[in-house]
Design an enzyme around this catalytic site. Structure first.
Site, short mmCIF file in Angstrom:
data_model
loop_
_atom_site.label_atom_id
_atom_site.label_comp_id
_atom_site.label_asym_id
_atom_site.label_seq_id
_atom_site.Cartn_x
_atom_site.Cartn_y
_atom_site.Cartn_z
N LEU A 169 -38.08 2.24 -127.47
CA LEU A 169 -38.36 2.74 -126.14
C LEU A 169 -37.15 3.52 -125.65
CD1 LEU A 169 -40.07 -0.17 -124.12
CD2 LEU A 169 -40.98 2.13 -124.47
N ASP A 170 -37.39 4.64 -124.99
CA ASP A 170 -36.28 5.41 -124.43
C ASP A 170 -35.44 4.53 -123.50
OD1 ASP A 170 -37.28 7.67 -125.65
OD2 ASP A 170 -38.39 8.32 -123.90
N SER A 171 -34.17 4.88 -123.35
CA SER A 171 -33.29 4.12 -122.46
C SER A 171 -33.87 4.02 -121.05
CB SER A 171 -31.91 4.78 -122.41
OG SER A 171 -31.31 4.80 -123.68
N LEU A 192 -40.84 6.34 -130.74
CA LEU A 192 -39.73 7.03 -131.38
C LEU A 192 -39.43 6.48 -132.77
CD1 LEU A 192 -37.29 7.34 -128.39
CD2 LEU A 192 -39.18 8.80 -129.05
#
Length: 295
Positions: free
Chosen positions: A70-72, A287
């Site tokens: 997961l993106d930051s 991702l």
């Protein structure tokens, strides 16, 4: 005697920790990377078990990994594999659900709110009907270009790492992805919310979707908030452990509960294949998958 009792308790805790095996889910907060969340989880478990992390070989045999970055800036379900469960990460987590808030009129280099603004365009001409019509164009089998800021790799390094170093990075070629359905939940210009639950298969990027929606509307758009509400059979509300429950006992209970959940997944996959219309919305910002910290 008290010291011996304490040592025995720590020994039992360590034995229990290293016997854990399977999949469970934690709730990723906004800010840290998925890898940082796993490192924190691992440190807490080892500390609870009384295992020294410096120069201790037992630290190396605590296998732990996650099933999809997961993106930051994103929050939500992060599925974790522990022990032999790390081998299940790439096979048991097909499909994810998200809620996403996009903003019209601005584009950034990261395609989300964390990046630098690269373009601004008027959006006053966009109506709710326009947005709903555009979403239909992104339903089904479509082609999508992944973001430059991503965990995809070039010469063994993540594109996002290369970008942050200021190196020139070429966009990956467009690739086929599948979106089963997509809906507009709310429209309050410049903000719009995609789906109560936006469900997706692997390799799909919500950031790219929102960016493409902006272009299709003759403006630009970027993701403001992204939450993964489900990954595979694991849901945010039912299965994701809050940070205060990242303990050996809580994870053991979660693993026991999730075993039955995973065993029922093949039947759900069969149902989705035979009756795809029963799934409300499908897309995603995945991702990577099956990353194990000890690899």
């Amino acid at each position: 005697m008290a010291g011996e009792a304490g040592g025995a308790a720590l020994g039992r805790a360590a034995d229990k920790l290293f016997s854990l095996s399977g999949l469970f889910a934690v709730r990723k907060p906004k800010g840290p990377t998925s890898a940082a969340v796993l490192n924190l989880l691992k440190e807490r478990l080892l500390a609870e078990a009384g295992v020294q992390t410096n120069g201790n070989k037992r630290n190396q045999v605590l296998k732990i990994g996650h099933g999809g970055t997961l993106d930051s800036a994103a929050t939500g379900v992060l599925v974790v594999g522990i022990g032999k469960g790390t081998k299940m990460l790439g096979t048991m987590l097909a499909g994810s659900k998200y809620t996403a808030i996009g903003m019209l009129g601005k584009a950034t280099d990261t395609l989300d709110a964390t990046g630098k603004v690269t373009e601004e365009k008027p959006y006053d001409q966009v109506t709710k009907g326009d947005l709903e019509n555009v979403l239909q164009k992104f339903t089904g089998d479509i082609m999508q270009v992944p973001p430059l800021y991503s965990a995809l790799k070039k010469d063994g390094e993540r594109l996002s790492t290369l970008m942050k170093r200021g190196e020139a990075v070429e966009a990956k070629p467009a690739r086929p992805v599948r979106v089963y359905s997509l809906s507009l939940q709310q429209f309050q210009p410049p903000l719009f919310t995609l789906g109560k639950d936006v469900e997706c298969g692997g390799g799909f990027y919500v950031r790219s979707l929102v960016n493409d929606i902006g272009k299709e509307l003759s403006t630009c758009a970027t993701v403001q908030e992204l939450t993964r509400t489900k990954q595979g059979p694991f849901t945010l509300e039912e299965h994701a452990l809050q940070e205060d429950k990242w303990t050996i006992d809580e994870i053991a209970r979660s693993l026991e509960h999730c075993t039955a959940l995973i065993l029922g997944e093949p039947a759900r996959k069969k149902l989705k294949t035979e009756h795809p219309g029963e799934t409300a919305v499908i897309c995603g910002d995945k991702l990577g998958q099956g990353k194990r910290l000890n690899d």
